[in-house]
Motif scaffolding. Structure first.
Motif, mmCIF file in Angstrom:
data_model
loop_
_atom_site.group_PDB
_atom_site.id
_atom_site.type_symbol
_atom_site.label_atom_id
_atom_site.label_comp_id
_atom_site.label_asym_id
_atom_site.label_seq_id
_atom_site.Cartn_x
_atom_site.Cartn_y
_atom_site.Cartn_z
ATOM 1 N N VAL A 24 1.117 -3.705 13.773
ATOM 2 C CA VAL A 24 2.105 -4.782 13.761
ATOM 3 C C VAL A 24 3.526 -4.252 13.886
ATOM 4 C CG1 VAL A 24 3.075 -6.657 12.366
ATOM 5 C CG2 VAL A 24 0.606 -6.324 12.455
ATOM 6 N N ALA A 25 3.881 -3.270 13.077
ATOM 7 C CA ALA A 25 5.270 -2.809 12.999
ATOM 8 C C ALA A 25 5.569 -1.571 13.835
ATOM 9 C CB ALA A 25 5.639 -2.527 11.541
ATOM 10 N N GLY A 26 4.550 -0.901 14.341
ATOM 11 C CA GLY A 26 4.788 0.371 15.018
ATOM 12 C C GLY A 26 5.051 1.453 13.978
ATOM 13 N N GLU A 27 6.061 2.281 14.230
ATOM 14 C CA GLU A 27 6.372 3.380 13.316
ATOM 15 C C GLU A 27 6.889 2.854 11.979
ATOM 16 O OE1 GLU A 27 9.937 6.591 12.873
ATOM 17 O OE2 GLU A 27 9.265 6.161 14.893
ATOM 18 N N VAL A 28 6.274 3.283 10.873
ATOM 19 C CA VAL A 28 6.736 2.896 9.532
ATOM 20 C C VAL A 28 7.162 4.101 8.709
ATOM 21 C CG1 VAL A 28 5.473 0.717 9.469
ATOM 22 C CG2 VAL A 28 4.386 2.797 8.574
ATOM 23 N N ALA A 29 6.794 5.301 9.145
ATOM 24 C CA ALA A 29 7.223 6.525 8.474
ATOM 25 C C ALA A 29 7.167 7.666 9.473
ATOM 26 C CB ALA A 29 6.338 6.834 7.273
ATOM 27 N N ASN A 41 4.076 16.704 5.876
ATOM 28 C CA ASN A 41 3.616 15.558 5.093
ATOM 29 C C ASN A 41 4.477 14.346 5.408
ATOM 30 O OD1 ASN A 41 1.801 17.152 3.252
ATOM 31 N ND2 ASN A 41 3.758 18.135 2.854
ATOM 32 N N CYS A 42 3.887 13.176 5.277
ATOM 33 C CA CYS A 42 4.595 11.935 5.549
ATOM 34 C C CYS A 42 4.000 10.852 4.653
ATOM 35 C CB CYS A 42 4.383 11.575 7.022
ATOM 36 S SG CYS A 42 5.367 10.237 7.658
ATOM 37 N N SER A 43 4.856 10.032 4.031
ATOM 38 C CA SER A 43 4.332 8.961 3.186
ATOM 39 C C SER A 43 5.245 7.752 3.223
ATOM 40 C CB SER A 43 4.153 9.440 1.743
ATOM 41 O OG SER A 43 5.401 9.694 1.150
ATOM 42 N N VAL A 44 4.688 6.606 2.845
ATOM 43 C CA VAL A 44 5.441 5.354 2.849
ATOM 44 C C VAL A 44 4.741 4.351 1.932
ATOM 45 C CG1 VAL A 44 4.207 4.370 4.845
ATOM 46 C CG2 VAL A 44 6.554 3.638 4.360
ATOM 47 N N ILE A 45 5.518 3.466 1.358
ATOM 48 C CA ILE A 45 4.986 2.282 0.683
ATOM 49 C C ILE A 45 5.273 1.124 1.610
ATOM 50 C CG2 ILE A 45 5.222 0.735 -1.288
ATOM 51 C CD1 ILE A 45 5.908 3.212 -2.973
ATOM 52 N N ARG A 46 4.227 0.383 1.988
ATOM 53 C CA ARG A 46 4.356 -0.623 3.041
ATOM 54 C C ARG A 46 3.497 -1.844 2.739
ATOM 55 N NH1 ARG A 46 7.614 -1.818 7.382
ATOM 56 N NH2 ARG A 46 6.420 -3.172 8.723
ATOM 57 N N TYR A 80 0.818 -1.208 0.000
ATOM 58 C CA TYR A 80 0.000 0.000 0.000
ATOM 59 C C TYR A 80 0.851 1.257 0.000
ATOM 60 C CZ TYR A 80 -3.971 -2.952 1.057
ATOM 61 O OH TYR A 80 -4.949 -3.907 0.990
ATOM 62 N N LYS A 81 0.329 2.294 -0.628
ATOM 63 C CA LYS A 81 0.871 3.646 -0.529
ATOM 64 C C LYS A 81 0.038 4.352 0.525
ATOM 65 C CE LYS A 81 2.837 7.619 -1.687
ATOM 66 N NZ LYS A 81 4.242 7.905 -1.566
ATOM 67 N N LEU A 82 0.698 4.863 1.564
ATOM 68 C CA LEU A 82 0.030 5.587 2.642
ATOM 69 C C LEU A 82 0.586 7.010 2.673
ATOM 70 C CD1 LEU A 82 0.397 2.806 5.344
ATOM 71 C CD2 LEU A 82 -1.671 3.351 4.038
#
Length: 162
Positions: free
Chosen positions: A102-107, A118-123, A78-80
């Motif tokens: 599950v993972a806690g902080e991802v971005a 702004n903050c984004s991540v592919i996860r 997913y793109k978040l």
């Protein structure tokens, strides 16, 4: 838009074949966009889940406006993306996170608040993993953030082919 069962004719090296539209359409689902409808305050030196109380878009009923979390319901990549806007002038210290159950902080994005952050991540997420947006500020006083679907929001969608 054609119905999923509508058929198209394609030529495969001179051989005509029928194919359903459902096999060739692009679908980035599940997806969501949730936002804060009104201005809200964050007390100094406090980490808080951003209170996203309104859903603009979603597939199914996957965003919970009482706990401010999204559950994709389908495993995948997913793109978040999250954004937030301050109602006041700049302040020196903030941290904004995208987290999962599950993972806690991802971005994370942090530093001097310059009106927006702004903050984004592919996860990769499991089907039952929840995701949410948190904010911390250490400006020395309570800060107000702007509500509205283009000012304080969190969104995500499944990537096709990932």
């Amino acid at each position: 838009e054609p119905a999923d069962a509508d058929e198209f004719m394609v030529s495969d090296a001179g051989v005509l074949k029928r194919i359903d539209y459902s096999l060739i359409k692009a679908v980035n689902t599940p997806f969501f966009l949730a936002y804060r409808a009104t201005n809200w305050e964050l007390v100094n030196a406090t980490l808080s889940t951003v209170p996203l109380d309104t859903v603009l878009y979603q597939t199914g009923s996957t965003f919970d406006t009482s706990t401010y979390v999204w559950t994709p319901g389908e495993a995948g990549t997913y793109k978040l993306y999250a954004t937030i806007m301050s109602a006041s002038s700049d302040f020196d210290s903030y941290q904004m996170y995208i987290k999962t159950s599950v993972a806690g902080e991802v971005a994370r994005t942090q530093g001097k608040m310059d009106i927006t952050a702004n903050c984004s991540v592919i996860r990769t997420l499991t089907s039952s993993e929840t995701v949410f947006m948190t904010m911390y500020q250490d400006s020395g006083s309570t800060q107000t953030f702007v509500g509205g679907s283009i000012y304080t929001f969190f969104c995500g969608f499944k990537l096709i082919g990932a």
